[in-house]
Structures are given as structure tokens and as C-alpha cells.
Motif scaffolding. Structure first.
Motif, short mmCIF file in Angstrom:
data_model
loop_
_atom_site.label_atom_id
_atom_site.label_comp_id
_atom_site.label_asym_id
_atom_site.label_seq_id
_atom_site.Cartn_x
_atom_site.Cartn_y
_atom_site.Cartn_z
N GLU A 172 8.21 9.89 -0.59
CA GLU A 172 7.00 9.21 -0.17
C GLU A 172 6.13 8.79 -1.34
O GLU A 172 5.40 7.80 -1.25
CB GLU A 172 6.19 10.06 0.81
CG GLU A 172 4.93 9.32 1.26
CD GLU A 172 4.21 9.95 2.41
OE1 GLU A 172 4.87 10.36 3.36
OE2 GLU A 172 2.98 10.04 2.35
N ALA A 223 7.03 5.41 -1.94
CA ALA A 223 7.20 4.51 -0.81
C ALA A 223 5.94 3.72 -0.55
O ALA A 223 4.83 4.23 -0.71
CB ALA A 223 7.58 5.33 0.43
N VAL A 224 6.13 2.49 -0.17
CA VAL A 224 4.98 1.64 0.12
C VAL A 224 5.17 0.99 1.48
O VAL A 224 6.27 0.99 2.05
CB VAL A 224 4.80 0.54 -0.95
CG1 VAL A 224 4.57 1.14 -2.33
CG2 VAL A 224 6.00 -0.40 -0.97
N VAL A 225 4.10 0.43 2.00
CA VAL A 225 4.17 -0.28 3.27
C VAL A 225 4.88 -1.61 3.04
O VAL A 225 4.60 -2.32 2.07
CB VAL A 225 2.76 -0.51 3.83
CG1 VAL A 225 2.82 -1.37 5.09
CG2 VAL A 225 2.08 0.82 4.12
N LEU A 226 5.80 -1.92 3.95
CA LEU A 226 6.54 -3.18 3.89
C LEU A 226 6.07 -4.09 5.02
O LEU A 226 5.53 -3.62 6.02
CB LEU A 226 8.04 -2.92 4.07
CG LEU A 226 8.65 -1.89 3.12
CD1 LEU A 226 10.11 -1.63 3.50
CD2 LEU A 226 8.55 -2.38 1.68
N LEU A 248 0.86 -1.19 0.00
CA LEU A 248 0.00 0.00 0.00
C LEU A 248 0.89 1.23 0.00
O LEU A 248 1.80 1.34 0.82
CB LEU A 248 -0.90 0.00 1.25
CG LEU A 248 -1.85 1.19 1.35
CD1 LEU A 248 -3.02 1.03 0.39
CD2 LEU A 248 -2.38 1.39 2.77
N LEU A 294 7.04 4.14 11.44
CA LEU A 294 5.68 4.33 10.93
C LEU A 294 4.82 5.04 11.96
O LEU A 294 4.08 5.98 11.65
CB LEU A 294 5.07 2.96 10.58
CG LEU A 294 3.75 2.97 9.82
CD1 LEU A 294 3.95 3.38 8.37
CD2 LEU A 294 3.07 1.61 9.88
N ARG A 334 -1.18 7.58 4.70
CA ARG A 334 -1.15 8.88 5.36
C ARG A 334 -2.46 9.63 5.14
O ARG A 334 -3.01 10.23 6.06
CB ARG A 334 0.02 9.72 4.86
CG ARG A 334 0.11 11.09 5.53
CD ARG A 334 1.16 11.96 4.86
NE ARG A 334 2.47 11.33 4.89
CZ ARG A 334 3.31 11.44 5.91
NH1 ARG A 334 2.97 12.15 6.96
NH2 ARG A 334 4.48 10.85 5.86
N ILE A 368 10.19 7.49 6.14
CA ILE A 368 8.81 7.88 5.87
C ILE A 368 8.51 9.25 6.45
O ILE A 368 7.39 9.60 6.69
CB ILE A 368 7.80 6.85 6.40
CG1 ILE A 368 8.02 6.63 7.89
CG2 ILE A 368 7.89 5.55 5.65
CD1 ILE A 368 6.86 5.94 8.56
N GLN A 369 9.58 10.02 6.71
CA GLN A 369 9.32 11.39 7.12
C GLN A 369 8.60 12.10 6.00
O GLN A 369 8.77 11.77 4.83
CB GLN A 369 10.64 12.07 7.44
CG GLN A 369 11.17 11.59 8.79
CD GLN A 369 12.26 12.47 9.31
OE1 GLN A 369 12.95 13.09 8.53
NE2 GLN A 369 12.41 12.54 10.60
N CYS A 370 7.84 13.10 6.37
CA CYS A 370 7.02 13.71 5.35
C CYS A 370 6.95 15.20 5.54
O CYS A 370 7.11 15.67 6.64
CB CYS A 370 5.63 13.14 5.39
SG CYS A 370 4.65 13.87 6.71
N LEU A 416 2.50 4.51 0.99
CA LEU A 416 2.47 5.24 2.26
C LEU A 416 1.65 6.51 2.14
O LEU A 416 1.02 6.95 3.10
CB LEU A 416 3.90 5.57 2.70
CG LEU A 416 4.68 4.42 3.34
CD1 LEU A 416 6.13 4.82 3.56
CD2 LEU A 416 4.04 4.01 4.66
#
Lengths: 344, 344
Positions: B10, B13-16, A108, B29, A114, B3-5, A110
Motif C-alpha cells: 500500500e 499504491a495510488v488511486v487509479l 493520490l 476500493l 485510507r 488494496i487489502q491492508c 491509497l
């Protein structure tokens, strides 16, 4: 299909989509499998349970699996707040605290996560309920569909409000706080690309302020229920069953937005079985009906509140009837399953 | 991966899987995405949260996605009870009520569902905690992997026990209630058919009675934590971080069953990072350590309780060190992700 047990049939029997749809199959699953396993009774199933030993606290849990996770009018994050806040509200409770538990599919983006969590956080803030604890699990690709969210809520009841699905009484006025069918048709149209999603949006919204507006009516408010899965048809049938009364509603006054009617025509759906996430039915003593409508209409989310029917003496108990536009009566059945899976 | 935003990264970037494994990725996270969305602080993350306005009540939520759903020593149903009961217990609380929410994949045999729910009901009954409310959702084939269960628990704290991950103090004795590594290796061996599953079984069990046994020690009990995802390594690192102390444990006294050691050797795993579901670590004031061990050992689930180390002054704060069998010291790192997905 029966799931009574032990039966030779069970060895081959499997869970069907309809078992989660809020209709008759769901009731069978609960009565024959879930409740016996937990030592529960088959009493009225409320939207939220009283916490033993704490008269004022109620608890409600819901897992949200809506697909797609973004839709006009909301997303799985805001829906997860509204759904649980509303279940608490239907027991006459103000939301006090929320837990949030995520099951995320690997892969998914991020950015999507978010977006959903920001929406969830904003919805909770708008309601004024703190998220006090949470959990995050990740499963491999293909082991879940993007994102599921469980919210469990704890609510504090308004002093004099003790609604229950078992408290409807003959003579009660049946009120509806707003138009029906928007959530289900919006999600379905978005998922299937039917083209209605430009004209409609989910009604997903919190109903706790509407319930607070009814608090001055106290024990005149007999039943509150938000017609989610299984729609108005399921909600009214559950109340008729649990209160052992007959309910009659008037087709001509049930507000169905034009776009919902069009979508339902095209899909062969009855708007009465389509899920809602932003309206509620209230059964109130006849003497309090007018005042209740005034209170409901005092808030934007209740501006279109109407009286749609009443609890009648002359019909068989447990039955819901619709007086049609041409003056005929037809039975509104408990939906068997759901034509609309993963609507919430 | 950061995953700083907002960062340009991002967008891709995906969920691992590791984001759900209880290690550094999970912490990232939480810190950078989940907590900011909910307006939460980055304070100590406890196993259960205090309910605002109710000093004695704590709340914990967990979604269980273990695969397979049946394994030696338990199943997803009993695990869902024990996991949440233990999270409450780690805040010094006795389980008071439980909610259960199911996400079922279409096609799951009803017999399997019944088996899991019966096990869940029995586990709750053994603990003495009522299941007060629930929810069932069904998703289509391929949209979930058989069955996920969320349990949310409400617990009542023992009067004088107020453990917190932030309360470890130099000099504290570090106690462990039983052997480590059984749950993770059992589930992994069962899932992958490694052949160890005949020799080992999950340690899944409730720990609330162990915690009650410690209640007479009151404020001498500083920290309680059950080393689930990320194992003992993650639990000790979290405590060292949240209490800003250094922890040193002794390799020779950490009980690792032979079959666990064999399985870990084969798999290249460190038993310290393997998940447990039936033991806990307790940080207690040195003067209370012996009495605590006596109390723990008075119950079957604590029969093998041992002192595995202490909070030391001389190491950098936040660091966990292992004194090895040959007398060397090595740093026990926070696991990055998890070699063992879907262990609970």
C-alpha cells in the motif's frame, strides 16, 4: 464586477476565487445566478434547509476542498464531518445521517485516502452519526487537487429550538462559544509553511452537543451560526442583514489566541474574517443570556464562551459595529472575498 | 493491484482512474478501504440508502465530474439531476428534495456556469423536485477541471415497491427500458472529437415516472437498477452477485443503436460496458413480466422496453451469460475498470 444578467459584461466575466469565499462576491453569485436558476427566493440563507413535509428534519450539504488535506488539528475527512454536523446544529438539529461523496485525483496514495477515510469514519462515530450512503469518482491527474469530499447531512431538530438567521431581535445578547481564528490561520500557515503551525491547531470540532445544551432555553435562542468562511465578520453581517437589525460587539472581549493575533499581524489579516470550524455565535433573549453561558461553559467545547455584544436599537439596520479597545466604533464590513482560499 | 491492508504494497499504491469506474477496482476500493473506514458491512450496495427511522425515505448522493460539461443531449447540470433522481427511483422512490453543491474552477466563464445552473434548475423543475439547499466552493486554476457538481437526493418510496439488488429470484424476467450505450459514446465522442456526436445524443433523462408506472405490480418488482458506470455488464453482475443468482441475456434482443455500435466498433468497446443515463433494468416475477412491459411502454422513456433475458437455475451463481447471435454462450464479466473515465 457585477454578475447581473443579461449584461454585455457577462460574456467576459469569469468565476473568481472570491466567489467561493463566503463574502459579498458569494452573495452576489447566489443572488444573481444560483438562486434564480433554481427558482429560489432571496430570503435568509440558512446553514441547513427544512425538508418539506417533515417538520423535524433539516438537510445541509457542503463540499470540502481544503488544501492541504492534512493540517494540525484535523484533516479534510474530520472537517467534512464537523462542517456538516455543525451546519445542521445551527438549525437546532441533532445529526441523524450522513452521505459522503469523494472526488479523488488519480495518483493520490491509497495510504492517504485510507488515512482521511479512517479519520472521517472516526469523526462520524464520535458524533454518533451513521454514514448511510456514498459515491466515489476518480478524475485524471491535474483535473482535481488530490481529494474533495462532499458531505450531506440530515438532522432532527430539538423540539423547542427553532433558530434562524432572521430571528435576531433588539436587546439580544450575542454569545460566542470559543476563541476565533484558529482554523484559518492553521490551514494557511500549514499550506504556506509560515511556521505558526507548531503553535496553533484548527478548532475543527462538532458543535451539536453545545446546541443540545441550549435546548432547554427553547425559543429564547433566536440565532445560531458557526462563523466559517468569512469568519465572525461574515456571520454577524449575514445575521444583521437577514434579521434587519444592528449588531454591536466589543473588541476587548472577543477571544483571539495570541498565535492567531501574531499570524494575522504578519499576514495583514483581520481575525474577524478568518474562518473557524469549532465555535458558534448564539443570539439569545437578554433574560436567557446568563443561563445560556452557563450551559455553554458546561461542555469542554464551550468552556471559553463569552458575551461579545448585543443587538442595538440606535444603529442603521443591517450594520455591524465594533467598539474598539480605545472606545471608538468602527464598522465591521462584510468581507468582499476571502484572503484565504480553500480553507474548508 | 491489491488494496487489502495493511500490506507493504500500500505504501506505493495510488488511486487509479479505474477505481472510480464502477467495475472490479471500484468494488475493491469500497470493500477494502471505504466501507471498513465507515464501519459499514459488505452487504448489497444499493443506488440509494434507507434513512434510519423513516421507512419511506431514501437518500442518494452522487458527484458529477463529466468532461466535457456540455454534450449532445445534456450537460453536467441536467445530468446531476437525472443521475440522483434515477438512483432514488431504483429504490422505488419518488424524488422529494435535492441538494446541490458546486466546486468551480477559478476562471470558469460565468456564462457557462449560468447555462449549467439554468439547465439544472429546469431539469429539477421538469422532474418536480425542489432544490432545497446548496453550497459553492471555488478552487484556483488547475485545482479542478472547470466544474464538479454533487447532488444528494431524498426520495419517498412508493408504498408497495421495495426493489433491492438482493431480491432477484430464479425465473425472473430481465427487462430493459430502452437502448444502451448512448450516454457513454456521446460523451466520449464529444470529448475526443470522434465525429459521432452529430448522430447520437446522451439518453440522460429521469426514470422516476417509469418506476411509478411499475408501482401497481408491487412486490413482483424484485430489482431495479440503472446501468450507469460500467454499463449493463456491471449492473447485471452486481445484481447476480448480490442476489446470488445466475443471469442469462440474449444478445439479439439487447437494443444497441446503430451509431453506438459503429462508435464501439471503432473504439474497440463492448456496448455492454458503456454507461447509460436514461434506461433501467427491471427484474420482475415471470407472471408480471408482460404487464410490466405494457406499463413501461406506456411512457415515451419506456417505448422501446424489451425483455432481454431471465434469471436461470443452471449456471453458477453470480454469473452473467450472454447467448450470442450464433447461439453460443459467453460470460459477461464485471468490467475491471472503465475505458471511459469521467463519463458522469
Amino acid at each position: 464586477m457585477s454578475i447581473q444578467c443579461p449584461t454585455p459584461h457577462e460574456e467576459d466575466a469569469v468565476v473568481l476565487l472570491g466567489h467561493g469565499a463566503g463574502g459579498r462576491l458569494t452573495a452576489e453569485l447566489l443572488d444573481h445566478l444560483v438562486l434564480p436558476a433554481f427558482g429560489g427566493s432571496a430570503g435568509p440563507l440558512e446553514d441547513a434547509a427544512l425538508l418539506p413535509g417533515y417538520r423535524e428534519l433539516v438537510v445541509s450539504t457542503d463540499s470540502f476542498v481544503v488544501s492541504p488535506i492534512f493540517f494540525p488539528g484535523g484533516d479534510i475527512g474530520s472537517l467534512a464531518v464537523h462542517g456538516t454536523v455543525n451546519d445542521l446544529a445551527m438549525r437546532g438539529a441533532w445529526p441523524h445521517a450522513l452521505s459522503v461523496s469523494l472526488i479523488v485525483e488519480e495518483g493520490l496514495p491509497l495510504a492517504d485516502l485510507r488515512c482521511v477515510l479512517t479519520s472521517l469514519g472516526k469523526a462520524a462515530q464520535d458524533v454518533g452519526v451513521p454514514v448511510i450512503t456514498g459515491d466515489t469518482k476518480v478524475v485524471g491527474r491535474g483535473a482535481a487537487d488530490r481529494l474533495f469530499i462532499n458531505t450531506t447531512g440530515i438532522g432532527q431538530r430539538h423540539g423547542r429550538l427553532h433558530p434562524s438567521a432572521a430571528l435576531a431581535r433588539p436587546g439580544d445578547a450575542v454569545l460566542l462559544s470559543g476563541p476565533i481564528g484558529l482554523h484559518g490561520t492553521t490551514v494557511l500557515s500549514t499550506r504556506e509553511g509560515l511556521g505558526f503551525e507548531g503553535d496553533i491547531a484548527s478548532d475543527s470540532r462538532p458543535l451539536h452537543r453545545l446546541v443540545r445544551a441550549l435546548a432547554p432555553l427553547g425559543e429564547s435562542v433566536h440565532v445560531l451560526r458557526d462563523p466559517t468562511r468569512g469568519g465572525l465578520a461574515a456571520a454577524l453581517n449575514e445575521i444583521a442583514r437577514d434579521s434587519s437589525v444592528a449588531v454591536e460587539i466589543e473588541e476587548g472581549v472577543v477571544p483571539v489566541p495570541e498565535a492567531v493575533a501574531s499570524a494575522c499581524d504578519l499576514l495583514g489579516l483581520d481575525p474577524l474574517v478568518v474562518a473557524n470550524e469549532g465555535c458558534m455565535v448564539a443570539f439569545v433573549a437578554p433574560s436567557a443570556a446568563e443561563e445560556a453561558l452557563v450551559h455553554l461553559r458546561s461542555l469542554p467545547e464551550g468552556a471559553q464562551a463569552v458575551r461579545i455584544g448585543e443587538v442595538v436599537e440606535h444603529n442603521p439596520r443591517g450594520r455591524v459595529t465594533l467598539r474598539t479597545l480605545v472606545g471608538a466604533r468602527r464598522i465591521v464590513d462584510m468581507p468582499l472575498g476571502e484572503q484565504l482560499p480553500r480553507i474548508c
